[in-house]
Design an enzyme around this catalytic site. Structure first.
Site, PDB file in Angstrom:
ATOM      1  N   LYS A   1     -26.377 -35.729 -13.865  1.00 50.49           N
ATOM      2  CA  LYS A   1     -26.011 -35.580 -15.274  1.00 50.49           C
ATOM      3  C   LYS A   1     -27.075 -36.189 -16.173  1.00 50.49           C
ATOM      4  O   LYS A   1     -27.440 -37.356 -16.023  1.00 50.49           O
ATOM      5  CB  LYS A   1     -24.660 -36.251 -15.552  1.00 50.49           C
ATOM      6  CG  LYS A   1     -24.204 -36.017 -16.992  1.00 50.49           C
ATOM      7  CD  LYS A   1     -22.848 -36.613 -17.261  1.00 50.49           C
ATOM      8  CE  LYS A   1     -22.976 -38.030 -17.755  1.00 50.49           C
ATOM      9  NZ  LYS A   1     -22.253 -38.304 -18.997  1.00 50.49           N
TER      10      LYS A   1
ATOM     11  N   ASP B   1     -20.704 -27.989 -33.579  1.00 52.05           N
ATOM     12  CA  ASP B   1     -21.361 -27.600 -34.837  1.00 52.05           C
ATOM     13  C   ASP B   1     -20.813 -26.239 -35.249  1.00 52.05           C
ATOM     14  O   ASP B   1     -19.863 -25.743 -34.630  1.00 52.05           O
ATOM     15  CB  ASP B   1     -22.890 -27.566 -34.621  1.00 52.05           C
ATOM     16  CG  ASP B   1     -23.657 -27.925 -35.897  1.00 52.05           C
ATOM     17  OD1 ASP B   1     -23.317 -27.371 -36.969  1.00 52.05           O
ATOM     18  OD2 ASP B   1     -24.578 -28.749 -35.827  1.00 52.05           O
TER      19      ASP B   1
ATOM     20  N   ARG C   1     -22.722 -45.955 -12.919  1.00 58.36           N
ATOM     21  CA  ARG C   1     -23.083 -47.315 -12.505  1.00 58.36           C
ATOM     22  C   ARG C   1     -22.662 -47.743 -11.113  1.00 58.36           C
ATOM     23  O   ARG C   1     -23.421 -48.474 -10.461  1.00 58.36           O
ATOM     24  CB  ARG C   1     -22.576 -48.307 -13.566  1.00 58.36           C
ATOM     25  CG  ARG C   1     -23.332 -48.141 -14.882  1.00 58.36           C
ATOM     26  CD  ARG C   1     -22.589 -48.740 -16.048  1.00 58.36           C
ATOM     27  NE  ARG C   1     -21.361 -47.994 -16.314  1.00 58.36           N
ATOM     28  CZ  ARG C   1     -20.488 -48.315 -17.276  1.00 58.36           C
ATOM     29  NH1 ARG C   1     -20.723 -49.363 -18.044  1.00 58.36           N
ATOM     30  NH2 ARG C   1     -19.409 -47.587 -17.463  1.00 58.36           N
TER      31      ARG C   1
ATOM     32  N   LYS D   1     -22.452 -32.596 -25.451  1.00 56.87           N
ATOM     33  CA  LYS D   1     -21.223 -32.399 -26.232  1.00 56.87           C
ATOM     34  C   LYS D   1     -21.479 -31.728 -27.586  1.00 56.87           C
ATOM     35  O   LYS D   1     -21.209 -32.298 -28.649  1.00 56.87           O
ATOM     36  CB  LYS D   1     -20.491 -33.737 -26.431  1.00 56.87           C
ATOM     37  CG  LYS D   1     -20.095 -34.406 -25.121  1.00 56.87           C
ATOM     38  CD  LYS D   1     -19.287 -35.661 -25.354  1.00 56.87           C
ATOM     39  CE  LYS D   1     -18.827 -36.315 -24.071  1.00 56.87           C
ATOM     40  NZ  LYS D   1     -19.910 -36.921 -23.263  1.00 56.87           N
TER      41      LYS D   1
ATOM     42  N   THR E   1     -12.174 -40.203 -23.907  1.00 61.36           N
ATOM     43  CA  THR E   1     -11.318 -41.239 -23.296  1.00 61.36           C
ATOM     44  C   THR E   1     -11.307 -42.520 -24.141  1.00 61.36           C
ATOM     45  O   THR E   1     -10.432 -43.356 -23.987  1.00 61.36           O
ATOM     46  CB  THR E   1     -11.793 -41.593 -21.874  1.00 61.36           C
ATOM     47  OG1 THR E   1     -13.182 -41.909 -21.932  1.00 61.36           O
ATOM     48  CG2 THR E   1     -11.583 -40.445 -20.917  1.00 61.36           C
TER      49      THR E   1
ATOM     50  N   ASP F   1     -25.046 -33.123 -20.642  1.00 62.52           N
ATOM     51  CA  ASP F   1     -23.842 -33.615 -21.334  1.00 62.52           C
ATOM     52  C   ASP F   1     -24.196 -34.044 -22.754  1.00 62.52           C
ATOM     53  O   ASP F   1     -24.347 -35.228 -23.037  1.00 62.52           O
ATOM     54  CB  ASP F   1     -23.250 -34.781 -20.527  1.00 62.52           C
ATOM     55  CG  ASP F   1     -21.921 -35.261 -21.083  1.00 62.52           C
ATOM     56  OD1 ASP F   1     -21.266 -34.499 -21.821  1.00 62.52           O
ATOM     57  OD2 ASP F   1     -21.542 -36.417 -20.780  1.00 62.52           O
TER      58      ASP F   1
END
Ligand code: C5P
Length: 224
Positions: free
Chosen positions: A30, A62, A202, A59, A112, A57
């Site tokens: 990603k 517009d 991570r 997002k 989230t 990614d």
């Protein structure tokens, strides 16, 4: 089988490349806002040259023309998965779908990081779960290929066909620190709950031995 996507969350191109070289068994990576803003399309081309799949990614959200053209540009780069905001509305979703070529699109429903109170501040007063399900339905009806969601939201998506993609971050291998992820599941739990892909950052990139950690997760997905 549920696929593993490793999030290259850094602004340092050399660090991202070192992770990719080390994680030989991982096929999908990603590229998010931080890395793309710092390293640009060259990072995507490099990943494709290494034979890897790319989840871009960014997002997009517009007006339909602008978002659709951005998706077309991602598609020309060979991006495999690309995120757009379902809140952009049906016209934006359709414009993106028309211009995505071979790239598969994922709709973001509710971030989230937003809880009921913060949704209220942007004028959304129905329960978070209802908002997630309604935006997923909007995306599905516009022909979008799937959604990004917290693993705990997977049961809300049971109304959609199995080939509607369900990509979930918020994954923590058993025994690892939760960090800032709140609604978490282990890789096997997410696979059993119907995730088509899991996104892990991570717990792999910051591990003592990232390759061993990735292999452990891949094995867990194979057995789920
Ligand atoms: O926490 P981890 O490093 O595994 O995060 C991987 C990806 O999950 C991040 O690139 C981010 O997009 C997403 N994430 C999220 N919610 C958070 C933290 C990260 O969806 N609270």
């Amino acid at each position: 089988m549920t696929e593993l996507i490793v999030a290259l969350d850094t602004h340092r191109q050399e660090e991202a490349k070192a992770w990719v070289k080390e994680l030989k068994k991982v096929k999908f990576f990603k590229v998010g806002m931080e890395l793309f803003t710092a390293a640009g399309p060259a990072m995507v081309s490099w990943l494709k040259e290494q034979g890897k799949k790319v989840f871009l990614d960014l997002k997009f959200h517009d007006i339909p023309n602008t978002a659709g053209r951005a998706v077309a540009a991602a598609s020309r780069m060979g991006v495999d998965l690309c995120t757009i905001h379902a809140a952009g509305g049906p016209e934006m979703l359709k414009a993106c779908r028309e211009q995505c070529g071979e790239t598969r699109l994922l709709a973001v429903t509710v971030l989230t990081s937003l809880d009921q109170e913060s949704l209220g501040h942007i004028g959304v007063n129905r329960p978070v779960a209802e908002q997630v399900a309604a935006l997923a339905r909007l995306a599905f009806e516009a022909g979008i290929h799937g959604v990004v969601c917290a693993p705990t939201e997977l049961p809300l998506l049971s109304q959609f066909p199995r080939d509607f993609l369900r990509v979930t971050p918020g994954i923590r291998p058993a025994g690892s620190a939760a960090g800032d992820q709140k609604r978490i599941m282990t890789p096997a739990e997410a696979a059993r709950a119907g995730a088509s892909h899991i996104v892990v950052g991570r717990p792999i990139t910051q591990a003592q031995d990232p390759a061993a950690e990735a292999e452990k997760i891949l094995a867990e997905l194979r057995e789920a």
